[in-house]
Design a protein around this motif. Structure first.
Motif, PDB file in Angstrom:
ATOM      1  N   LYS A 196      -2.962   6.776   1.246  1.00  0.00           N
ATOM      2  CA  LYS A 196      -2.251   5.888   2.165  1.00  0.00           C
ATOM      3  C   LYS A 196      -3.041   5.539   3.426  1.00  0.00           C
ATOM      4  O   LYS A 196      -2.531   4.859   4.297  1.00  0.00           O
ATOM      5  CB  LYS A 196      -0.928   6.541   2.598  1.00  0.00           C
ATOM      6  CG  LYS A 196      -0.073   7.056   1.475  1.00  0.00           C
ATOM      7  CD  LYS A 196       0.615   5.960   0.748  1.00  0.00           C
ATOM      8  CE  LYS A 196       1.609   6.600  -0.235  1.00  0.00           C
ATOM      9  NZ  LYS A 196       1.977   5.742  -1.287  1.00  0.00           N
TER      10      LYS A 196
ATOM     11  N   GLY B  45     -12.089   0.575  -2.872  1.00  0.00           N
ATOM     12  CA  GLY B  45     -10.972   0.035  -2.105  1.00  0.00           C
ATOM     13  C   GLY B  45     -10.975  -1.481  -2.113  1.00  0.00           C
ATOM     14  O   GLY B  45     -11.773  -2.130  -2.795  1.00  0.00           O
TER      15      GLY B  45
ATOM     16  N   ILE C  75       0.835  -1.201   0.000  1.00  0.00           N
ATOM     17  CA  ILE C  75       0.000   0.000   0.000  1.00  0.00           C
ATOM     18  C   ILE C  75       0.869   1.249   0.000  1.00  0.00           C
ATOM     19  O   ILE C  75       0.623   2.201  -0.745  1.00  0.00           O
ATOM     20  CB  ILE C  75      -0.950  -0.009   1.218  1.00  0.00           C
ATOM     21  CG1 ILE C  75      -1.976  -1.123   1.064  1.00  0.00           C
ATOM     22  CG2 ILE C  75      -1.631   1.342   1.395  1.00  0.00           C
ATOM     23  CD1 ILE C  75      -2.764  -1.405   2.328  1.00  0.00           C
TER      24      ILE C  75
ATOM     25  N   ASP D  32      -7.609  -0.980   2.263  1.00  0.00           N
ATOM     26  CA  ASP D  32      -7.106   0.277   1.707  1.00  0.00           C
ATOM     27  C   ASP D  32      -8.219   0.925   0.900  1.00  0.00           C
ATOM     28  O   ASP D  32      -9.128   0.261   0.416  1.00  0.00           O
ATOM     29  CB  ASP D  32      -5.841   0.070   0.878  1.00  0.00           C
ATOM     30  CG  ASP D  32      -6.065  -0.779  -0.353  1.00  0.00           C
ATOM     31  OD1 ASP D  32      -7.094  -1.469  -0.427  1.00  0.00           O
ATOM     32  OD2 ASP D  32      -5.208  -0.754  -1.238  1.00  0.00           O
TER      33      ASP D  32
ATOM     34  N   THR E 293      -5.282   3.558   5.774  1.00  0.00           N
ATOM     35  CA  THR E 293      -5.511   2.118   5.847  1.00  0.00           C
ATOM     36  C   THR E 293      -6.168   1.768   7.177  1.00  0.00           C
ATOM     37  O   THR E 293      -5.902   2.403   8.188  1.00  0.00           O
ATOM     38  CB  THR E 293      -4.169   1.374   5.732  1.00  0.00           C
ATOM     39  OG1 THR E 293      -3.532   1.768   4.530  1.00  0.00           O
ATOM     40  CG2 THR E 293      -4.353  -0.117   5.726  1.00  0.00           C
TER      41      THR E 293
ATOM     42  N   ALA F 180      -0.154   2.853  -3.512  1.00  0.00           N
ATOM     43  CA  ALA F 180      -1.456   3.514  -3.382  1.00  0.00           C
ATOM     44  C   ALA F 180      -1.300   5.028  -3.337  1.00  0.00           C
ATOM     45  O   ALA F 180      -0.344   5.543  -2.763  1.00  0.00           O
ATOM     46  CB  ALA F 180      -2.172   3.029  -2.119  1.00  0.00           C
TER      47      ALA F 180
END
Length: 170
Positions: A61, A114, A54, A80, A63, A58
């Motif tokens: 960020k 996500g 991630i 995520d 999470t 990603a």
């Protein structure tokens, strides 16, 4: 019998290189607190691999990480928000690593685009500390010895009535 209290942990974190190591230490501390010392290494390695993927790929960020312990299985999930931006090679490399270290795994997409990746580990019978039964305290009957019976001479005649008297003791 020993009963297990179900445990749950939830962590929202913005992933960065230094935060990945911090999250690993937090997860290890919770697993040790739950007496799951033998699960620390595989669970932390899987979670770290997901968080590093991630962090590397990603755009968002943020999470969420969750752990559930039910007494037999530990389920860990990492969600995520930006699951679509991961390259396919990084995703499959991460998932193959998780599959190798876990007893079960899976992933699903969320309505917001996500992705949630989960994996589970079970505590095997050989890894658990065996329950040792408590030794019961002796009861009064076991603690006191039985009185010795007096020897009864073989009688040819009728059996006397009343208490037996030891005639050998003079």
């Amino acid at each position: 019998m020993k009963t297990v209290v179900p445990c749950y942990y939830h962590l929202d974190v913005e992933v960065s290189p230094e935060r990945v190591d911090q999250v690993r230490r937090i997860l290890a501390a919770h697993l040790r607190y739950w007496n799951l010392e033998n699960l620390v290494e595989p669970v932390c390695r899987c979670a770290e691999r997901l968080l590093r993927t991630i962090e590397a790929h990603a755009a968002d960020k943020n999470t969420t990480l969750e752990m559930w312990w039910n007494g037999q299985h530990l389920i860990t999930a990492v969600a995520d928000i930006d699951g679509e931006s991961h390259p396919e090679s990084a995703t499959w490399d991460c998932l193959s690593h998780i599959a190798a270290l876990s007893d079960g795994w899976g992933y699903c997409t969320t309505g917001s685009g996500g992705r949630i990746v989960w994996f589970s580990r079970r505590v095997r019978a050989m890894e658990r500390a065996p329950l040792v039964p408590a030794v019961p305290a002796p009861s009064l009957r076991e603690a006191r010895g039985m009185p010795r019976e007096l020897p009864v001479p073989a009688l040819a005649g009728p059996v006397p009535e009343g208490p037996l008297v030891n005639t050998a003791a003079g």
